[in-house]
Motif scaffolding. Sequence first.
Motif, PDB file in Angstrom:
ATOM      1  N   GLY A   1     -33.717 -16.246 -27.577  1.00  0.00           N
ATOM      2  CA  GLY A   1     -33.577 -15.840 -26.167  1.00  0.00           C
ATOM      3  C   GLY A   1     -33.337 -14.536 -26.135  1.00  0.00           C
ATOM      4  O   GLY A   1     -33.148 -14.042 -25.015  1.00  0.00           O
ATOM      5  N   THR A   2     -33.322 -13.760 -27.042  1.00  0.00           N
ATOM      6  CA  THR A   2     -33.132 -12.211 -27.038  1.00  0.00           C
ATOM      7  C   THR A   2     -34.431 -11.482 -27.255  1.00  0.00           C
ATOM      8  O   THR A   2     -34.197 -10.139 -27.510  1.00  0.00           O
ATOM      9  CB  THR A   2     -32.144 -11.852 -28.027  1.00  0.00           C
ATOM     10  N   GLU A   3     -35.508 -12.057 -26.916  1.00  0.00           N
ATOM     11  CA  GLU A   3     -36.724 -11.313 -27.469  1.00  0.00           C
ATOM     12  C   GLU A   3     -36.812 -10.247 -26.098  1.00  0.00           C
ATOM     13  O   GLU A   3     -37.978 -10.469 -25.289  1.00  0.00           O
ATOM     14  CB  GLU A   3     -37.957 -12.284 -27.389  1.00  0.00           C
ATOM     15  N   SER A   4     -36.148  -9.394 -26.124  1.00  0.00           N
ATOM     16  CA  SER A   4     -36.277  -8.358 -25.204  1.00  0.00           C
ATOM     17  C   SER A   4     -36.030  -6.827 -25.854  1.00  0.00           C
ATOM     18  O   SER A   4     -35.054  -6.527 -26.394  1.00  0.00           O
ATOM     19  CB  SER A   4     -35.437  -8.561 -23.995  1.00  0.00           C
ATOM     20  N   VAL A   5     -37.042  -6.081 -25.363  1.00  0.00           N
ATOM     21  CA  VAL A   5     -36.980  -4.705 -26.088  1.00  0.00           C
ATOM     22  C   VAL A   5     -35.896  -4.029 -25.210  1.00  0.00           C
ATOM     23  O   VAL A   5     -36.228  -3.966 -24.021  1.00  0.00           O
ATOM     24  CB  VAL A   5     -38.581  -3.886 -26.126  1.00  0.00           C
ATOM     25  N   GLY A   6     -35.238  -3.101 -25.848  1.00  0.00           N
ATOM     26  CA  GLY A   6     -34.376  -2.340 -25.483  1.00  0.00           C
ATOM     27  C   GLY A   6     -33.087  -3.125 -24.818  1.00  0.00           C
ATOM     28  O   GLY A   6     -32.493  -2.689 -23.808  1.00  0.00           O
ATOM     29  N   ALA A   7     -32.650  -4.334 -25.084  1.00  0.00           N
ATOM     30  CA  ALA A   7     -31.685  -4.930 -24.415  1.00  0.00           C
ATOM     31  C   ALA A   7     -30.402  -4.351 -24.849  1.00  0.00           C
ATOM     32  O   ALA A   7     -29.890  -3.690 -26.060  1.00  0.00           O
ATOM     33  CB  ALA A   7     -31.707  -6.304 -25.359  1.00  0.00           C
ATOM     34  N   ARG A   8     -29.397  -4.346 -24.039  1.00  0.00           N
ATOM     35  CA  ARG A   8     -28.146  -4.051 -24.046  1.00  0.00           C
ATOM     36  C   ARG A   8     -27.404  -5.218 -24.276  1.00  0.00           C
ATOM     37  O   ARG A   8     -27.649  -6.150 -24.103  1.00  0.00           O
ATOM     38  CB  ARG A   8     -27.569  -3.531 -22.533  1.00  0.00           C
ATOM     39  N   VAL A   9     -26.149  -4.991 -25.395  1.00  0.00           N
ATOM     40  CA  VAL A   9     -25.599  -5.999 -25.746  1.00  0.00           C
ATOM     41  C   VAL A   9     -24.131  -5.561 -25.629  1.00  0.00           C
ATOM     42  O   VAL A   9     -23.734  -4.337 -25.730  1.00  0.00           O
ATOM     43  CB  VAL A   9     -25.800  -6.259 -27.087  1.00  0.00           C
ATOM     44  N   SER A  10     -23.368  -6.673 -25.524  1.00  0.00           N
ATOM     45  CA  SER A  10     -21.859  -6.158 -25.491  1.00  0.00           C
ATOM     46  C   SER A  10     -21.016  -7.266 -26.025  1.00  0.00           C
ATOM     47  O   SER A  10     -21.050  -8.227 -25.519  1.00  0.00           O
ATOM     48  CB  SER A  10     -21.426  -5.924 -23.679  1.00  0.00           C
ATOM     49  N   TRP A  11     -20.033  -7.252 -26.546  1.00  0.00           N
ATOM     50  CA  TRP A  11     -19.124  -8.051 -27.217  1.00  0.00           C
ATOM     51  C   TRP A  11     -18.090  -8.208 -26.588  1.00  0.00           C
ATOM     52  O   TRP A  11     -17.373  -7.284 -26.037  1.00  0.00           O
ATOM     53  CB  TRP A  11     -18.646  -7.529 -28.981  1.00  0.00           C
ATOM     54  N   SER A  12     -17.239  -9.323 -26.520  1.00  0.00           N
ATOM     55  CA  SER A  12     -15.922  -9.350 -26.293  1.00  0.00           C
ATOM     56  C   SER A  12     -14.989  -8.913 -27.262  1.00  0.00           C
ATOM     57  O   SER A  12     -15.486  -8.780 -28.550  1.00  0.00           O
ATOM     58  CB  SER A  12     -15.654 -11.056 -26.237  1.00  0.00           C
ATOM     59  N   ALA A  13     -13.874  -8.452 -27.138  1.00  0.00           N
ATOM     60  CA  ALA A  13     -13.089  -7.923 -27.941  1.00  0.00           C
ATOM     61  C   ALA A  13     -12.804  -8.764 -29.125  1.00  0.00           C
ATOM     62  O   ALA A  13     -12.726  -8.010 -30.401  1.00  0.00           O
ATOM     63  CB  ALA A  13     -11.579  -7.509 -27.617  1.00  0.00           C
ATOM     64  N   ASP A  14     -12.886 -10.165 -29.198  1.00  0.00           N
ATOM     65  CA  ASP A  14     -12.500 -10.980 -30.258  1.00  0.00           C
ATOM     66  C   ASP A  14     -13.789 -11.163 -31.027  1.00  0.00           C
ATOM     67  O   ASP A  14     -13.750 -11.815 -31.949  1.00  0.00           O
ATOM     68  CB  ASP A  14     -11.661 -12.245 -29.808  1.00  0.00           C
ATOM     69  N   GLY A  15     -14.790 -10.967 -30.789  1.00  0.00           N
ATOM     70  CA  GLY A  15     -16.141 -10.964 -31.248  1.00  0.00           C
ATOM     71  C   GLY A  15     -16.555 -12.528 -31.124  1.00  0.00           C
ATOM     72  O   GLY A  15     -17.674 -13.005 -32.181  1.00  0.00           O
ATOM     73  N   GLN A  16     -16.038 -13.316 -30.431  1.00  0.00           N
ATOM     74  CA  GLN A  16     -16.692 -14.772 -30.221  1.00  0.00           C
ATOM     75  C   GLN A  16     -17.709 -14.873 -29.293  1.00  0.00           C
ATOM     76  O   GLN A  16     -18.566 -15.889 -29.309  1.00  0.00           O
ATOM     77  CB  GLN A  16     -15.183 -15.409 -29.625  1.00  0.00           C
ATOM     78  N   LEU A  17     -17.641 -13.888 -28.380  1.00  0.00           N
ATOM     79  CA  LEU A  17     -18.822 -13.874 -27.331  1.00  0.00           C
ATOM     80  C   LEU A  17     -19.567 -12.598 -27.373  1.00  0.00           C
ATOM     81  O   LEU A  17     -19.067 -11.679 -27.399  1.00  0.00           O
ATOM     82  CB  LEU A  17     -18.315 -14.081 -25.718  1.00  0.00           C
ATOM     83  N   LEU A  18     -20.852 -12.815 -27.084  1.00  0.00           N
ATOM     84  CA  LEU A  18     -21.805 -11.541 -27.155  1.00  0.00           C
ATOM     85  C   LEU A  18     -22.684 -11.817 -25.835  1.00  0.00           C
ATOM     86  O   LEU A  18     -23.396 -12.662 -25.721  1.00  0.00           O
ATOM     87  CB  LEU A  18     -22.748 -11.535 -28.256  1.00  0.00           C
TER      88      LEU A  18
END
Length: 451
Positions: A204-221
């Motif tokens: 579901g991430t097939e998007s060129v130039g996607a922005r990503v951001s983690w939760s601090a604990d690395g459990q959620l993206l």
Amino acid sequence: MRSLLWVLIAGLVGAFTLGVAVAQDAPVVVEEDDLTSDAWHPIAYVTDAEDGPPQILSAGPGYGSPFPLSVGYNVGVLGPQGQSPMAWRPDGSQLAFVSDTGNASAVVLTTLQGETRVLAQGLPARAYAPQWSPSGSFLTVLAPEGAGMGLHLIQSADGRSTRISSGAIQRAVWAGNADVLAIVKSGGVEVWTPEQGQALHVPGTESVGARVSWSADGQLLAIDGVLAGGGKGVIVVRPAQGTKAEVGAGEAGLELVEMNPAREELLALRPVSAGRYHLVRFAPPWTNGENLTTTVGPDFVTPESVTAESPLARYSPTGQYVAFVAHPLDSMLARYLYIVRDGGTPVCVSEPVGVQTITWSRDGSRVAFTGRRGSVGRLSQSLFITAPTGGGYARLGTNVLAYEWAPAGDALAYISPLSRSRRLALGVTSTATGELRWLSLGVLRASWYPR
């Protein structure tokens, strides 16, 4: 490591207080006699090649002259987007930098005392952009590979390196407090963890130039991705469980800003018209969000960011405040900075200065931002500072390229193109007194010691 944002200071507020912005003089001219190495905190910087090969030097409290940190090594190049060739380990014990060694690259470690050793060698030529994992157990570098890039993971304990991804890689993002890595590439997003040992594609991430951001604990993206219905929107993924949710109940057109650094919550932009958005705050179950922009006024919108790396909305480090830009729909240049606390109403903390970047001090007690009256261009930007509760702001200088907060929040570092020569000078200024000290000419990148 936070990258140093370039800054031009063209004058200085005298007795520094948070009050009405003051006018600045013309750009200053810095001579060799004006330079000092006595900074409030240790800082490392990369010089340009005008006076010889690039090298890494440091300044700090009580320094009588610049101290060399890269003696005997050729410092590597900046990345395609200007990424720094060096990065401090999170605990400050070592500075890693990329060194060019002919047809290959190496990663070298040094300390503030100049004690150097090679961590890894035999990496592809022209490697760049070293990044430490939060624990300091791993380090990544990117390197050209045919028409694409290879991402190499280096173990800090023994220097063993492994290529964990390749192709059209755009960037790699570590979680805030966990050794979990998101790799953004044209085919989608991959996630690497020490347990799985390889980077796995996130559906579901097939998007060129996607922005990503983690939760601090690395459990959620949180990801700009492709929704089940085929449109683009924001997806929240829990990689360890292989589950995901579509933000806004699958609302197409949402664009991710960032995740809250303290809890499960995120900011997203909802399109209103071309280049105009509403800023919406979402929390689990990610269906209905709070529109922060309309709390300012019913006809207010948030403008499009100048670059993907400089969103015009930012959580404070504790997650309790949101700083964001808004302006009336019919007046693009009247861009104000607002700050809203959990459960509160937005407070306007600036005049309409065309805000371009927003950066919080580490403790969240101050906000630095850049902007310019009557213009939305990136040149001739001024640097401002204010408190999240309002009460006025001060302008530190003009022609700002970028800046970085000192870890204690009591100083800002900046780099300035000076006078007609346009050489870049590194300066630091006290946020308590406004005292300005020039450290060096011909500087390309710089980074405060992290402790």
